[in-house]
Structures are given as structure tokens and as C-alpha cells.
Design a protein around this motif. Structure first.
Motif, PDB file in Angstrom:
ATOM      1  N   ARG A 278       2.919  19.905  11.507  1.00 21.49           N
ATOM      2  CA  ARG A 278       3.022  18.669  12.293  1.00 21.49           C
ATOM      3  C   ARG A 278       3.490  17.510  11.428  1.00 21.49           C
ATOM      4  O   ARG A 278       4.345  16.707  11.825  1.00 21.49           O
ATOM      5  CB  ARG A 278       1.672  18.345  12.912  1.00 21.49           C
ATOM      6  N   GLY A 279       2.908  17.409  10.238  1.00 23.43           N
ATOM      7  CA  GLY A 279       3.242  16.298   9.360  1.00 23.43           C
ATOM      8  C   GLY A 279       4.673  16.349   8.871  1.00 23.43           C
ATOM      9  O   GLY A 279       5.362  15.317   8.789  1.00 23.43           O
ATOM     10  N   ALA A 280       5.153  17.549   8.513  1.00 20.45           N
ATOM     11  CA  ALA A 280       6.523  17.684   8.022  1.00 20.45           C
ATOM     12  C   ALA A 280       7.521  17.307   9.112  1.00 20.45           C
ATOM     13  O   ALA A 280       8.521  16.613   8.849  1.00 20.45           O
ATOM     14  CB  ALA A 280       6.770  19.109   7.541  1.00 20.45           C
ATOM     15  N   ALA A 281       7.264  17.741  10.347  1.00 14.06           N
ATOM     16  CA  ALA A 281       8.154  17.385  11.442  1.00 14.06           C
ATOM     17  C   ALA A 281       8.187  15.877  11.654  1.00 14.06           C
ATOM     18  O   ALA A 281       9.258  15.277  11.850  1.00 14.06           O
ATOM     19  CB  ALA A 281       7.712  18.103  12.721  1.00 14.06           C
ATOM     20  N   ALA A 282       7.019  15.236  11.577  1.00 16.29           N
ATOM     21  CA  ALA A 282       6.953  13.781  11.763  1.00 16.29           C
ATOM     22  C   ALA A 282       7.676  13.054  10.641  1.00 16.29           C
ATOM     23  O   ALA A 282       8.421  12.093  10.873  1.00 16.29           O
ATOM     24  CB  ALA A 282       5.492  13.343  11.838  1.00 16.29           C
ATOM     25  N   TYR A 283       7.479  13.509   9.416  1.00 18.89           N
ATOM     26  CA  TYR A 283       8.116  12.855   8.266  1.00 18.89           C
ATOM     27  C   TYR A 283       9.636  12.980   8.352  1.00 18.89           C
ATOM     28  O   TYR A 283      10.365  11.990   8.154  1.00 18.89           O
ATOM     29  CB  TYR A 283       7.604  13.480   6.978  1.00 18.89           C
ATOM     30  N   LEU A 284      10.133  14.164   8.632  1.00 22.16           N
ATOM     31  CA  LEU A 284      11.575  14.365   8.634  1.00 22.16           C
ATOM     32  C   LEU A 284      12.243  13.688   9.821  1.00 22.16           C
ATOM     33  O   LEU A 284      13.424  13.323   9.737  1.00 22.16           O
ATOM     34  CB  LEU A 284      11.879  15.864   8.602  1.00 22.16           C
ATOM     35  N   ARG A 285      11.508  13.499  10.920  1.00 23.33           N
ATOM     36  CA  ARG A 285      12.069  12.741  12.052  1.00 23.33           C
ATOM     37  C   ARG A 285      12.375  11.300  11.662  1.00 23.33           C
ATOM     38  O   ARG A 285      13.251  10.657  12.242  1.00 23.33           O
ATOM     39  CB  ARG A 285      11.102  12.757  13.238  1.00 23.33           C
ATOM     40  N   GLN A 286      11.654  10.782  10.681  1.00 27.43           N
ATOM     41  CA  GLN A 286      11.870   9.407  10.243  1.00 27.43           C
ATOM     42  C   GLN A 286      13.114   9.259   9.362  1.00 27.43           C
ATOM     43  O   GLN A 286      13.477   8.145   8.993  1.00 27.43           O
ATOM     44  CB  GLN A 286      10.643   8.927   9.459  1.00 27.43           C
ATOM     45  N   ARG A 287      13.726  10.396   9.003  1.00 24.54           N
ATOM     46  CA  ARG A 287      14.963  10.400   8.184  1.00 24.54           C
ATOM     47  C   ARG A 287      14.755   9.659   6.859  1.00 24.54           C
ATOM     48  O   ARG A 287      15.646   8.955   6.369  1.00 24.54           O
ATOM     49  CB  ARG A 287      16.126   9.803   8.983  1.00 24.54           C
ATOM     50  N   GLN A 288      13.565   9.833   6.297  1.00 23.12           N
ATOM     51  CA  GLN A 288      13.239   9.148   5.044  1.00 23.12           C
ATOM     52  C   GLN A 288      14.143   9.597   3.894  1.00 23.12           C
ATOM     53  O   GLN A 288      14.411   8.811   2.971  1.00 23.12           O
ATOM     54  CB  GLN A 288      11.776   9.411   4.681  1.00 23.12           C
ATOM     55  N   LEU A 289      14.590  10.838   3.915  1.00 22.29           N
ATOM     56  CA  LEU A 289      15.420  11.350   2.823  1.00 22.29           C
ATOM     57  C   LEU A 289      16.852  10.834   2.889  1.00 22.29           C
ATOM     58  O   LEU A 289      17.671  11.161   2.029  1.00 22.29           O
ATOM     59  CB  LEU A 289      15.415  12.886   2.832  1.00 22.29           C
ATOM     60  N   GLU A 290      17.145  10.020   3.906  1.00 25.00           N
ATOM     61  CA  GLU A 290      18.468   9.391   4.010  1.00 25.00           C
ATOM     62  C   GLU A 290      18.409   7.906   3.663  1.00 25.00           C
ATOM     63  O   GLU A 290      19.431   7.221   3.735  1.00 25.00           O
ATOM     64  CB  GLU A 290      19.017   9.579   5.421  1.00 25.00           C
ATOM     65  N   ARG A 291      17.258   7.424   3.264  1.00 21.52           N
ATOM     66  CA  ARG A 291      17.119   6.004   2.953  1.00 21.52           C
ATOM     67  C   ARG A 291      17.816   5.675   1.638  1.00 21.52           C
ATOM     68  O   ARG A 291      18.064   6.568   0.805  1.00 21.52           O
ATOM     69  CB  ARG A 291      15.650   5.616   2.886  1.00 21.52           C
ATOM     70  N   HIS A 334       3.095  28.942  12.518  1.00 19.51           N
ATOM     71  CA  HIS A 334       3.224  27.704  11.730  1.00 19.51           C
ATOM     72  C   HIS A 334       4.152  27.906  10.535  1.00 19.51           C
ATOM     73  O   HIS A 334       4.892  26.982  10.156  1.00 19.51           O
ATOM     74  CB  HIS A 334       1.853  27.242  11.267  1.00 19.51           C
ATOM     75  N   LEU A 335       4.116  29.096   9.945  1.00 18.12           N
ATOM     76  CA  LEU A 335       5.018  29.359   8.817  1.00 18.12           C
ATOM     77  C   LEU A 335       6.474  29.329   9.256  1.00 18.12           C
ATOM     78  O   LEU A 335       7.345  28.822   8.538  1.00 18.12           O
ATOM     79  CB  LEU A 335       4.690  30.720   8.209  1.00 18.12           C
ATOM     80  N   GLU A 336       6.756  29.878  10.417  1.00 16.54           N
ATOM     81  CA  GLU A 336       8.134  29.839  10.921  1.00 16.54           C
ATOM     82  C   GLU A 336       8.605  28.404  11.126  1.00 16.54           C
ATOM     83  O   GLU A 336       9.755  28.062  10.833  1.00 16.54           O
ATOM     84  CB  GLU A 336       8.219  30.627  12.226  1.00 16.54           C
ATOM     85  N   GLN A 337       7.703  27.559  11.609  1.00 17.15           N
ATOM     86  CA  GLN A 337       8.050  26.152  11.796  1.00 17.15           C
ATOM     87  C   GLN A 337       8.308  25.475  10.452  1.00 17.15           C
ATOM     88  O   GLN A 337       9.264  24.703  10.305  1.00 17.15           O
ATOM     89  CB  GLN A 337       6.933  25.448  12.547  1.00 17.15           C
ATOM     90  N   LEU A 338       7.458  25.764   9.476  1.00 15.44           N
ATOM     91  CA  LEU A 338       7.633  25.162   8.155  1.00 15.44           C
ATOM     92  C   LEU A 338       8.886  25.686   7.463  1.00 15.44           C
ATOM     93  O   LEU A 338       9.580  24.938   6.761  1.00 15.44           O
ATOM     94  CB  LEU A 338       6.405  25.439   7.288  1.00 15.44           C
TER      95      LEU A 338
END
Length: 401
Positions: A278-291, A334-338
Motif C-alpha cells: 500500500r505504501g509503495a503504491a502511494a509513494y510512487l503515485r506522488q511521482r517523487q522520483l521525478e522531482r 502482495h509480493l506480485e504487487q510489490l
């Protein structure tokens, strides 16, 4: 980058770190517990198997230096000697019984000084989550070398940390934890509880018990495991902080190693994986790695990359042998999602491997921790290799897990 190229780049980073912080050469020793825990693991991994014996020697030297610097009072403190209060001889034999200082630049806040949240970040003391990282490093030392003293010192540290950081509320109920303690572990400096401290503590205690030999060689941790399990029970571990996410992913990998050895952790794995997903999906939705570069902190993102390496290992282990989880279908889900996020490892590594990014002010402001965690990302074996070996054996005689 090929595996030999990754190891070579990580080795260069570690040798530069060793010289810059006084582990080698003539610079004064500058020790910081979090960074040094990762550094010990890196040196062990790079020096293991067919690696350089000199790197293994640097790992041993770093452990000794950390104990003699962070296990003793600061040079600007009127107190002297081991922070445990033990005699010189007893302190040498048991350097972790009083915990270990963080290594911050400023002295700890005095009992009568007002709390300043900004200044507190620069003040010394003890952090529980740094101590668990050092427990892991000491346990890895034992795993890589077959020397049980690292695991024994880690268990002694676990007992000291648990006794100081956990407490029973006056009104009763479940024990809680302090986030930061004084150097002598006698008073809390920040009374709130770290989000993942109970989880990190419980997983680490279980790991230390699984890696230990004869219980007579150190504390059995039965009480500590029981009390921390109660603190951790039914907590929500979800976070969108990249460093915290990396920690969750690494804890999931460690739990798999424990479960396969029959050392406990079954009840934790699904909640940890669910929180990480859940946390990884939320973090990556924020596109933080494109800042932009100036808005990013390398060590936090590198923590996520290390966690994704752990996910890749866990995913491979479950695909190869899913039997422990036949009655736990949520593990595979959950592993497949990660696993969908695994390409982000390369994105993070490539960004922070670029020389121009490592000349930026926000890289240099955290130079040591950034370079050591980049080395961990490039060569994660020392940090993540938890081979299913018997106590007293070394990982050199087994394939790294």
C-alpha cells in the motif's frame, strides 16, 4: 552495470568512506552509528567469498572503532569511560551493555534545557532504530565470520536497549517505547514512539535468537521477544516514506528467512507485506522520483532501493519454494504487487550514481550516509544475505541467500 562493476563501484565508495572518516589513514575517527552499521555489512559482503580479506579486516576494525568511540562518553562530556558505567576491563569484554551513542555533532540536551525540535536533530543521545541496525550488523559479522561474539554483543545490546526504551504506562495497558534516550539511557529525550521501532525490534530479536549458539553465550531474549510482540501486535505499519518503505521490505525478507528456519514471524509477514504494498503504491503515485534534484534526499530513496532488492530476493525464494505459504495466499498476492515496482531500483541507482548529482549540495550535506547506502544498493549481499546456516558456521561455506 555488471555485477563485477557494481562490486568495484561499491568498493571504491567504501574505501573513500573509510579514509574520510578515519577508519584508515590519518583523519580523526568520525563515527555515526546508522552509517557505520551499513558500512560494516558492506565491507563484510564485499570481503566475503572470493572478495578481499582486507575489506573483511576493515569491517572488524570498524566494529572495534564504533565500540570504542560510540560506546564511550564524548570527549566534550565531563563523564569519562564506557557509557555503561562498566570498568575498563569489563567494558572491553561487553562494549554494548550500555548501548551506543548516535554520534551527532552536538552534546545531548541537559536535564534542565528546553526542548528545541530543530536543535534536537543535531544533539547526541541514543536512537532505538539505530541500535537495531547495529544489532543486525553485529549478527552479520557472526554470520560471515563464524565468530559468535558478534551475535552475543548484539543480544547484550538488545537487552540494554529494550530495558531503556520500553516502558509500561502509569495507567496500565500495553508497554510503549521512547524514540530517543539520553546517552546513559536514564531519561527520555523524545518520548514519542517511532512508527516502525516495535516491528524492527521484534524482527531483530527473532533474528538474533535464530543466529545465536549456546544460550549460555548471551541473553536468550525470551522476555524481550514477548514484550515487543505485545507492543507490535495489530499495529498499522503503512507509510509512504521511502526509507520506511525500504525498511518494511527488508523486514519482510528477514521474516521469510526466519519462517523457513522455524524461528517465528509467521503472524507478521502478511501485515508487513500489505503495508509495504500500500505504501509503495502511494509513494510512487506522488511521482517523487521525478522531482528536481534539490528536492530529493538520496539516503531516503536509496533505502527504498535496498528494500526493493529485498523484495526481489523474497519473490525469488517464494517462487522457488512456496511451501511455507501454501495456507497464506496473501503473501503471493502482495509480493506480485510489490514486484511491479522492482524497476524503480534501477531508476534510483542510476540517478544517484551520476557524478554531477553527487556533487550537489544536498548530496554533500549527507555525504557519508549517502555514499555508504549507495554502496549497499550496488552490492546488497552484506546487508541482505541471511543464509539459513547453523550458529557458528560462516556464510562463506554456503551460497548467499
Amino acid at each position: 552495470m555488471s555485477e563485477p562493476g557494481r562490486d568495484e563501484a561499491a568498493t571504491r565508495l567504501m574505501l573513500d568512506f573509510a579514509a574520510r572518516t578515519g577508519l584508515t589513514g590519518d583523519q580523526p575517527a568520525r563515527r555515526y552509528l546508522w552509517t557505520d552499521a551499513f558500512a560494516v555489512c558492506n565491507l563484510l559482503g564485499l570481503g566475503g567469498g572470493g572478495g578481499s580479506a582486507s575489506l573483511r579486516g576493515l569491517a572488524v576494525r570498524l566494529v572495534e572503532q564504533v565500540h570504542h568511540v560510540l560506546g564511550r562518553h564524548r570527549p566534550d562530556d565531563p563523564r569519562t569511560g564506557w557509557i555503561s558505567g562498566l570498568s575498563e576491563e569489563a567494558g572491553e569484554a561487553h562494549p554494548t551493555r550500555g548501548g551506543l551513542r548516535i554520534g551527532k555533532p552536538l552534546p545531548e540536551r541537559g536535564p534542565d534545557e528546553p526542548f528545541d525540535p530543530e536543535l534536537e536533530w543535531e544533539r547526541d543521545g541514543q536512537y532505538y532504530h539505530y541500535l537495531t541496525k547495529w544489532m543486525h550488523a553485529l549478527d552479520q559479522w557472526s554470520r560471515f565470520t563464524g565468530d559468535p561474539s558478534g551475535n552475543r554483543q548484539a543480544r547484550e545490546l538488545a537487552v540494554a536497549a529494550h530495558a531503556a526504551f520500553t516502558y509500561a504506562p502509569r495507567a496500565g495497558g500495553t508497554r510503549r517505547m521512547y524514540w530517543k534516550m539520553s546517552i546513559d539511557l536514564r531519561r527520555p529525550l523524545v518520548p514519542s514512539m517511532g512508527h516502525h521501532d516495535p516491528l524492527d525490534g521484534l524482527v531483530t530479536y527473532l533474528q538474533l535468537r535464530a543466529g545465536g549458539g549456546d544460550p549460555g553465550d548471551g541473553p536468550a531474549l525470551a522476555r524481550e521477544v514477548a514484550e515487543m510482540a505485545a507492543i507490535a501486535d495489530r499495529r498499522d505499519w503503512v507509510t509512504d516514506d521511502p526509507l520506511g518503505l525500504g525498511g518494511l521490505m527488508t523486514d519482510a525478507w528477514r521474516l521469510d528467512r526466519l519462517i523457513r528456519r522455524g524461528a517465528g514471524g509467521e503472524a507478521l509477514l502478511v501485515p508487513v507485506l500489505a503495508a509495504a504494498s500500500r505504501g509503495a503504491a502511494a509513494y510512487l503515485r506522488q511521482r517523487q522520483l521525478e522531482r528536481p534534484l534539490h528536492d530529493r534526499l538520496a539516503f531516503r530513496e536509496l533505502g527504498l532501493a535496498i528494500g526493493l532488492h529485498a523484495v526481489a530476493r523474497l519473490d525469488a525464494a517464494v517462487r522457488e519454494d512456496p511451501r511455507p505459504y501454501e495456507a497464506m495466499p496473501a503473501v503471493r498476492r502482495h509480493l506480485e504487487q510489490l514486484a511491479e515496482h522492482l524497476p524503480q531500483r534501477g531508476v534510483i541507482e542510476a540517478f544517484w550514481s551520476r557524478p554531477e548529482h553527487r556533487r550537489a549540495d544536498n548530496w554533500l550535506a549527507h555525504h557519508d550516509i549517502n555514499e555508504v547506502m549507495l554502496a549497499t544498493t550496488l552490492a546488497p549481499t552484506g546487508y541482505l544475505s541471511l543464509s539459513l546456516v547453523e550458529p557458528g558456521e560462516s556464510v562463506d561455506s554456503h551460497a548467499a541467500a
